[in-house]
Every structure is written in structure tokens, then in C-alpha cells.
Design a protein around this motif. Sequence first.
Motif, PDB file in Angstrom:
ATOM      1  N   GLU A 141     -20.182 -12.178 -26.557  1.00 28.68           N
ATOM      2  CA  GLU A 141     -21.089 -11.226 -25.883  1.00 28.68           C
ATOM      3  C   GLU A 141     -20.331 -10.370 -24.877  1.00 28.68           C
ATOM      4  OE1 GLU A 141     -22.500 -15.016 -24.749  1.00 28.68           O
ATOM      5  OE2 GLU A 141     -21.522 -14.744 -26.695  1.00 28.68           O
ATOM      6  N   LEU A 142     -19.191 -10.892 -24.389  1.00 25.43           N
ATOM      7  CA  LEU A 142     -18.454 -10.146 -23.356  1.00 25.43           C
ATOM      8  C   LEU A 142     -17.315  -9.326 -23.942  1.00 25.43           C
ATOM      9  CD1 LEU A 142     -18.157 -12.891 -20.577  1.00 25.43           C
ATOM     10  CD2 LEU A 142     -19.946 -11.195 -20.915  1.00 25.43           C
ATOM     11  N   ARG A 143     -17.341  -9.087 -25.262  1.00 25.67           N
ATOM     12  CA  ARG A 143     -16.148  -8.509 -25.901  1.00 25.67           C
ATOM     13  C   ARG A 143     -15.812  -7.112 -25.395  1.00 25.67           C
ATOM     14  NH1 ARG A 143     -18.881  -8.028 -31.833  1.00 25.67           N
ATOM     15  NH2 ARG A 143     -20.853  -7.246 -31.045  1.00 25.67           N
ATOM     16  N   ASP A 144     -16.813  -6.354 -24.926  1.00 23.95           N
ATOM     17  CA  ASP A 144     -16.535  -4.989 -24.474  1.00 23.95           C
ATOM     18  C   ASP A 144     -16.249  -4.907 -22.981  1.00 23.95           C
ATOM     19  OD1 ASP A 144     -16.730  -3.835 -26.968  1.00 23.95           O
ATOM     20  OD2 ASP A 144     -18.916  -3.711 -26.837  1.00 23.95           O
ATOM     21  N   ARG A 145     -16.302  -6.039 -22.297  1.00 24.67           N
ATOM     22  CA  ARG A 145     -15.981  -6.034 -20.862  1.00 24.67           C
ATOM     23  C   ARG A 145     -14.510  -5.736 -20.634  1.00 24.67           C
ATOM     24  NH1 ARG A 145     -19.034  -9.789 -17.546  1.00 24.67           N
ATOM     25  NH2 ARG A 145     -21.200  -9.161 -17.838  1.00 24.67           N
ATOM     26  N   PRO A 146     -14.197  -4.985 -19.574  1.00 22.11           N
ATOM     27  CA  PRO A 146     -12.777  -4.872 -19.215  1.00 22.11           C
ATOM     28  C   PRO A 146     -12.256  -6.246 -18.788  1.00 22.11           C
ATOM     29  CG  PRO A 146     -14.174  -3.567 -17.738  1.00 22.11           C
ATOM     30  CD  PRO A 146     -15.083  -4.221 -18.715  1.00 22.11           C
TER      31      PRO A 146
ATOM     32  N   LEU B 223     -10.805   6.699 -13.991  1.00 25.06           N
ATOM     33  CA  LEU B 223     -12.018   7.140 -14.681  1.00 25.06           C
ATOM     34  C   LEU B 223     -12.473   6.210 -15.798  1.00 25.06           C
ATOM     35  CD1 LEU B 223     -11.257  10.968 -14.889  1.00 25.06           C
ATOM     36  CD2 LEU B 223     -12.893   9.822 -13.394  1.00 25.06           C
ATOM     37  N   THR B 224     -11.618   5.308 -16.248  1.00 23.84           N
ATOM     38  CA  THR B 224     -12.000   4.499 -17.401  1.00 23.84           C
ATOM     39  C   THR B 224     -11.327   3.129 -17.362  1.00 23.84           C
ATOM     40  OG1 THR B 224     -11.969   4.373 -19.815  1.00 23.84           O
ATOM     41  CG2 THR B 224     -10.146   5.506 -18.772  1.00 23.84           C
ATOM     42  N   ASP B 225     -11.893   2.193 -18.143  1.00 28.10           N
ATOM     43  CA  ASP B 225     -11.289   0.874 -18.290  1.00 28.10           C
ATOM     44  C   ASP B 225     -10.799   0.638 -19.708  1.00 28.10           C
ATOM     45  OD1 ASP B 225     -11.453  -0.338 -15.700  1.00 28.10           O
ATOM     46  OD2 ASP B 225     -13.622  -0.333 -15.930  1.00 28.10           O
ATOM     47  N   ARG B 226     -10.721   1.723 -20.494  1.00 30.55           N
ATOM     48  CA  ARG B 226     -10.216   1.588 -21.862  1.00 30.55           C
ATOM     49  C   ARG B 226      -8.953   2.405 -22.015  1.00 30.55           C
ATOM     50  NH1 ARG B 226     -14.215  -0.834 -25.071  1.00 30.55           N
ATOM     51  NH2 ARG B 226     -12.611  -0.883 -26.682  1.00 30.55           N
ATOM     52  N   ARG B 277     -16.930   4.494 -11.680  1.00 31.02           N
ATOM     53  CA  ARG B 277     -16.856   3.071 -11.306  1.00 31.02           C
ATOM     54  C   ARG B 277     -15.859   2.804 -10.183  1.00 31.02           C
ATOM     55  NH1 ARG B 277     -18.184  -1.113 -14.955  1.00 31.02           N
ATOM     56  NH2 ARG B 277     -16.251  -2.120 -14.386  1.00 31.02           N
ATOM     57  N   HIS B 278     -14.715   3.523 -10.236  1.00 28.05           N
ATOM     58  CA  HIS B 278     -13.645   3.195  -9.307  1.00 28.05           C
ATOM     59  C   HIS B 278     -13.493   4.187  -8.158  1.00 28.05           C
ATOM     60  CE1 HIS B 278     -12.578   0.046 -12.050  1.00 28.05           C
ATOM     61  NE2 HIS B 278     -12.487   0.902 -13.044  1.00 28.05           N
TER      62      HIS B 278
END
Lengths: 264, 286
Positions: A141-146, B223-226, B277-278
Motif C-alpha cells: 500500500e505504501l509503494r508510491d511513498r517517497p 519540487l518533487t520526490d520522484r 511540499r518542501h
Amino acid sequence: MSAARPPLGPDRLRIEADQVCVDYNGTMALHDASLRLEAGCICGLVGMNGAGKTTLFKALMGFLRPSKGYIRINGLSVRQAQRQQAVAYVPQSDGVDCAFPVSVWDVVMMGRYGSMNLLRVAGASDRAAVHHALERVELLELRDRPIGALSGGQRKRAFLARAIAQDASVLLLDEPFNGVDVRTEKLMADLFMQFRKEQRSILISTHDLSHVRNFCDRVVLINKTVLAYGETSEVFTPENLSLTFGGLPPNLLMGPTPSRENER
Amino acid sequence: MTLLLAASTPLTWLLEPISHGFMLRALLVSALVGGVCGLLSCYMTLKGWALMGDAVSHAVMPGVVVAYALGLPFAVGAFVFGVGSVAVIGFVKQKSRVKEDTVIGLVFTGFFALGLVLISKIRSNIDLTHILFGNVLGISDSDITDTLVICAIVLAVLLVLRRDLMLFCFDPTHARSIGINTGLLHYLLLSVLSLAAVAGLQTVGIILVVAMLITPGATAYLLTDRFDRMTLLAVASSVFSSAGGVYVSYWTDSSTAGCIVLVQTFLFLLAFFFAPRHGIFRQHQS
């Protein structure tokens, strides 16, 4: 060794180290270390700071070449084993940059890189492996969490999932129980049992002797060399421990040690 | 200028500068170099190589001078001195007790000083201010060709190895344990850094090139975490800054390099304050 287990042929050995010496910038970090670990066991690696635990890990991962002796993993040279993704290293919680912009899914997918092509394009089988690994550590369920938004225990499980996705047969764990809550500890212990059933071998480097007693069926005691290894019940004696920790009284050693310092 | 602005519509603000050939070229070269440096800046910021970027960009200077003197493409000289400076840094650090940041500062100023002396002693038509502060408005055809080749090489390396380099920045131990040659990646990233420094030198000059190599990455990081989104945002903000900077410098008749970097800094500040977010305003609310 217990007589009930099948005799050890070379094909059943996950890790075989024979009289391994490792030089580290001119100082002998490990000498004449010999070790045989069969498939399907949970083995504690116990020693003081600077006793050579990290050196042994590095030698098993192929980062340090023994100046003498040899190491075989699944009967192969370390380099060949590396190419087959046979060894997975699970870092300490503070061993990686937690503010790195990757999701849990991305981290577990890194376990698949070794078996992908040069561009590391994930195929259906890679996605299925990652999905399955996340399911096993209960993080789907947490797979998309950073990765930075996870708790310490969840992060540890994410790195375990990476080792599962890698389908490694030898897992090297560095202080896996540090900063882990009871629920994660239970989940990890269950996972270790499953790994053992799947004939994977786990080597756990730890300071916490009570965990060795609770979870490990094998133990390796090291202090610049392998002092003793074998069944936990046989090897984990006050005398051996005293030897490992440089002559400290055994009664002090039977409880968890407070030291959380990392080896260099 | 006020007259011009008052007399024209937004469309002419955009179109008038590029009706001059040298402005169009400057705009395109700046945008391309900005995009490439922007992509590289993600790895620089995540790997913690900002100081290394500064060092390499300064250390390429004697290489550029020597290459000009010998009639070689400047990229060759820059490459040799850029990678050479890193090798020297590594060697001095290993063989002495001096701390790494000291060694980096020491080596790159040494190389930079060597460049200054060489420029003053070697008879050539190199203009020191062009190297120090860039000269994108007067960029020559051969420099454009060199820059295009450099950008193509850097882009190819970064795109083909983007996953490996990401893993190398995030968890080099894991990368090594699955058989990825991290030593090769290390030197490849340094080589690419040296090349990008030369490309950036064309647009903003040696002094400010480090901004091209870290600011877009830092902005995108807020701006992002990806990771994939971070690279896209860094490239977008860098291209926008380069193009925007060229326009601003035209309409305000001021330093192109200064304007490009100022726009980058402005975008970073926007992200610093208002990132979803940041950004610091968000953090106070929650």
C-alpha cells in the motif's frame, strides 16, 4: 554440526571461505578466516567494532580481494556470483540518503537492475517480482511513498524487499534490528524463517546478542579471524564469547550490549 | 528601453531580439547548454558534488588555453585538465592528512592560477573576460560546433546510464554488489562534468558555470520526490532560465551570464518559498 542435517557437500554450501586474509591499507583486517555456510540457515555474525565484520561483508560482496585464501559463493567465484545477483546487501537504516527522491517501488526495483538490459527498462516480470516482494514485506500500500516518508522499520522492510526482488540466495544484513519496532521485528523474523525454507542463507551482523539467541540457528564469532562457527547452541558459550570480546566477563555479555557504534 | 517597452506588445518583446542572427544563436546555444547542464545538475546535487563541480569548472581553464595554443578543440584540453584535477585531488587526499574540502579548494585554485599565467604568457587571441564571464552573444561557428558535439556526448551518456547513475548516487554499495562497475561510473560522471563545464563556459563563463551545474537540480529537488520528475523539472527550469536570461539581458542591456544565473536563482527562491511540499511556507502551515 548436528547429525540430523544432511552431510555437507560443496553443492550445498552457500558461502565457503578458506583461510581468507584481507589487507586493508597495509593492516591485516582479517587473517586465516575460514567459514562454511550451507543453504538455508540464519547465521549471526558477532564481533567487536573493528573485529572484521564489515571487512568480511566487503570480501563476500567482492569489494575487497583476499590477499590469501579463497571465497566461493554457491560454488562460484565472487565475481561470477555477483553476475548472478547471488548476494544482496541490506544496509543499515542510516546507510543511505533518506531524502533521495525515490519511491518505495523505485527502491525495490533497484533489486532487478542486475538482470535487466543496459538501459534498465523494467519488463512485466520485473514488475511482478517487485509487486510480490512488496507484498511479502507488507509494504504494497505504501509503494508510491517517497522513501524518506517511511519509518525506520518500514525502510528496513523496503530494503529487504529489494533483496527479495533480486532473488539473492545469500543475504548480508547489517544491524537489521537497530531502531526497529516490535511489529517489524516479528515480521522480519518470520521472513527470515521463510528465507531459510527457501534455501537462502542469511548472515546477520549484529551487536545484540539476545537477537542472535532468538533468531539465529548458526553463529560466527570473529575477532580479526573466525574464532568459532556452528550451531548457536554449541558455539554461543560464555567461554567463546569472552574470547570474542577480548576477555570481558561472560555475564556482562549475555544481555544486549548498549553499543550502537558502527564499524568503520 | 522604457520607450521600447511602452511601444511594443509582448509578442514583439519575444520576437524582436531573435530577429538579430547573433541573438537567435545565443538563445539556442544557451537553451541547449542549459538543458544539458540542468540534467547533469540532478546528479551533482544528489551525489553532493557541488564543490567538485566548482573545482572541475575552474580547473579546466589551463586546458582551454593549452588547447587553443595547440590548435586543438578546447574540449580536449578541458577534458584532460578536468579529469586530471580530480585525479590530483584524489591522490593528495589519499596521501596526506589534509581534509578533502581543503584539498579541493587548493587544487582548483592552483589550476585556475596556472590558467591565468598561461593566458598572459601564451600569445593567442583568447580574451580572458570571455573565459571568465562567457561570450554567448559573440560565439563563433566553430565554438558552436564544439558545443553541439559536447552536448550530444553528455546527453548520450546521461540518458543511456541514467538508471545506473541514479543508483550510483543513491546506494553505491548495492550497485557494486550486483556487479555494476561503480569505479567506471564515477569517472564517467566526472568526465561528463568536465565536458559540461566547457559547454557552460561558453554561455556563462568559468566563474558562474557551477550555477548551471547545481541550481536547476536544487530547484527541482525542492519540487518533487520522484527522480524522473526531478530530471524533467531541472531541464525545464534550466532551459527556461537560459532563454529567459538571454531575453532579460537584451532588454536591460546587461551581462548575459549574470542574467541567466539570476533567473535560475530567482526560480530557486520561488521553489524555496512556495514549493508544494518542501517550500518553507508549506512547512509552516502543516
